[in-house]
Design a protein around this motif. Structure first.
Motif, PDB file in Angstrom:
ATOM      1  N   LEU A  36       0.901  -1.035  -0.098  1.00 41.17           N
ATOM      2  CA  LEU A  36      -0.102   0.224  -0.046  1.00 41.17           C
ATOM      3  C   LEU A  36       0.883   1.167  -0.028  1.00 41.17           C
ATOM      4  N   LEU A  37       0.427   2.366  -0.720  1.00 43.66           N
ATOM      5  CA  LEU A  37       1.084   3.560  -0.793  1.00 43.66           C
ATOM      6  C   LEU A  37       0.418   4.707  -0.009  1.00 43.66           C
ATOM      7  N   ASP A  41       4.214  13.674   4.563  1.00 49.07           N
ATOM      8  CA  ASP A  41       5.463  14.870   4.458  1.00 49.07           C
ATOM      9  C   ASP A  41       6.804  14.271   5.105  1.00 49.07           C
ATOM     10  N   THR A  42       6.601  13.407   6.059  1.00 53.40           N
ATOM     11  CA  THR A  42       7.776  13.269   6.876  1.00 53.40           C
ATOM     12  C   THR A  42       7.626  11.398   7.029  1.00 53.40           C
ATOM     13  N   ARG A  43       8.915  10.886   7.422  1.00 51.37           N
ATOM     14  CA  ARG A  43       8.983   9.416   7.727  1.00 51.37           C
ATOM     15  C   ARG A  43       8.054   9.412   9.216  1.00 51.37           C
ATOM     16  N   GLU A  44       8.152  10.301   9.981  1.00 48.59           N
ATOM     17  CA  GLU A  44       7.336  10.164  11.342  1.00 48.59           C
ATOM     18  C   GLU A  44       5.816  10.150  11.045  1.00 48.59           C
ATOM     19  N   GLU A  45       5.279  10.957  10.023  1.00 49.44           N
ATOM     20  CA  GLU A  45       3.918  10.769   9.633  1.00 49.44           C
ATOM     21  C   GLU A  45       3.850   9.316   8.977  1.00 49.44           C
ATOM     22  N   ALA A  46       4.605   8.729   8.357  1.00 48.37           N
ATOM     23  CA  ALA A  46       4.382   7.332   7.810  1.00 48.37           C
ATOM     24  C   ALA A  46       4.318   6.352   9.085  1.00 48.37           C
ATOM     25  N   GLU A  47       5.226   6.424   9.848  1.00 53.56           N
ATOM     26  CA  GLU A  47       5.275   5.559  10.962  1.00 53.56           C
ATOM     27  C   GLU A  47       3.879   5.664  11.844  1.00 53.56           C
ATOM     28  N   GLN A  61      10.639   7.389   1.010  1.00 53.45           N
ATOM     29  CA  GLN A  61      11.291   8.016   0.014  1.00 53.45           C
ATOM     30  C   GLN A  61      10.777   9.091  -0.728  1.00 53.45           C
ATOM     31  N   TYR A  62      11.078  10.219  -0.750  1.00 56.82           N
ATOM     32  CA  TYR A  62      10.446  11.290  -1.502  1.00 56.82           C
ATOM     33  C   TYR A  62       9.193  11.468  -1.339  1.00 56.82           C
ATOM     34  N   GLY A  63       8.729  11.543  -0.204  1.00 55.92           N
ATOM     35  CA  GLY A  63       7.399  12.042   0.113  1.00 55.92           C
ATOM     36  C   GLY A  63       6.558  10.484  -0.023  1.00 55.92           C
ATOM     37  N   VAL A  64       6.827   9.484  -0.327  1.00 54.96           N
ATOM     38  CA  VAL A  64       6.194   8.376  -0.486  1.00 54.96           C
ATOM     39  C   VAL A  64       6.541   7.175   0.358  1.00 54.96           C
ATOM     40  N   ALA A  65       5.427   6.801   1.095  1.00 52.60           N
ATOM     41  CA  ALA A  65       5.416   5.815   1.934  1.00 52.60           C
ATOM     42  C   ALA A  65       4.924   4.525   1.529  1.00 52.60           C
ATOM     43  N   ASP A  89      -3.249   3.903  -0.656  1.00 51.06           N
ATOM     44  CA  ASP A  89      -3.945   3.193  -2.170  1.00 51.06           C
ATOM     45  C   ASP A  89      -2.997   2.076  -2.464  1.00 51.06           C
ATOM     46  N   LEU A  90      -3.591   0.910  -3.240  1.00 53.93           N
ATOM     47  CA  LEU A  90      -2.997  -0.087  -3.602  1.00 53.93           C
ATOM     48  C   LEU A  90      -1.767   0.426  -4.395  1.00 53.93           C
ATOM     49  N   ASN A  91      -0.727  -0.395  -4.408  1.00 51.43           N
ATOM     50  CA  ASN A  91       0.482  -0.267  -5.329  1.00 51.43           C
ATOM     51  C   ASN A  91       0.244  -0.912  -6.375  1.00 51.43           C
ATOM     52  N   THR A  92      -0.294  -0.334  -7.567  1.00 51.65           N
ATOM     53  CA  THR A  92      -0.561  -1.044  -8.601  1.00 51.65           C
ATOM     54  C   THR A  92       0.013  -0.507  -9.910  1.00 51.65           C
TER      55      THR A  92
END
Length: 109
Positions: A36-37, A41-47, A61-65, A89-92
């Motif tokens: 999933l993607l 804005d930050t790695r912390e937000e992704a975590e 990387q580059y704003g994409v988790a 979103d699905l990684n498709t």
């Protein structure tokens, strides 16, 4: 340059086939489950998002988790929608000649 799969390419020596006939370059690990993607804005937000959903953050990387889950990805996405969590979103891979219609990610937006 990142590798982009193609459903029409024949695997070369050392490549592993993906389900559906796509291939991965030699040395690429093929994980079970779904990716999933999310734009973050930050790695912390992704975590934090990974913790909310109970899924694994694979990379940022580059704003994409990129996340990995063993669950049905639609179940994970639905859980986030129901709870008002950040959108996943699905990684498709979509081709320009893919039809637009029900069940297609573009039609859902």
């Amino acid at each position: 340059m990142p590798w982009i799969g193609s459903s029409r390419r024949i695997p070369r020596d050392g490549e592993k086939p993906f389900p559906g006939g796509r291939t991965a370059p030699s040395g690429t690990e093929i994980a079970q489950g779904a990716e999933l993607l999310m734009l973050a804005d930050t790695r912390e937000e992704a975590e934090e998002t990974a913790a909310l959903y109970g899924i694994e953050l694979v990379s940022y990387q580059y704003g994409v988790a990129t996340f990995h889950t063993e669950e049905n990805p639609q179940t994970v996405i639905s859980r986030g929608i129901e709870n008002g969590w950040p959108r996943l979103d699905l990684n498709t891979i979509m081709r320009l000649d893919d039809p637009v219609g029900p069940g297609n990610a573009i039609a859902a937006e």
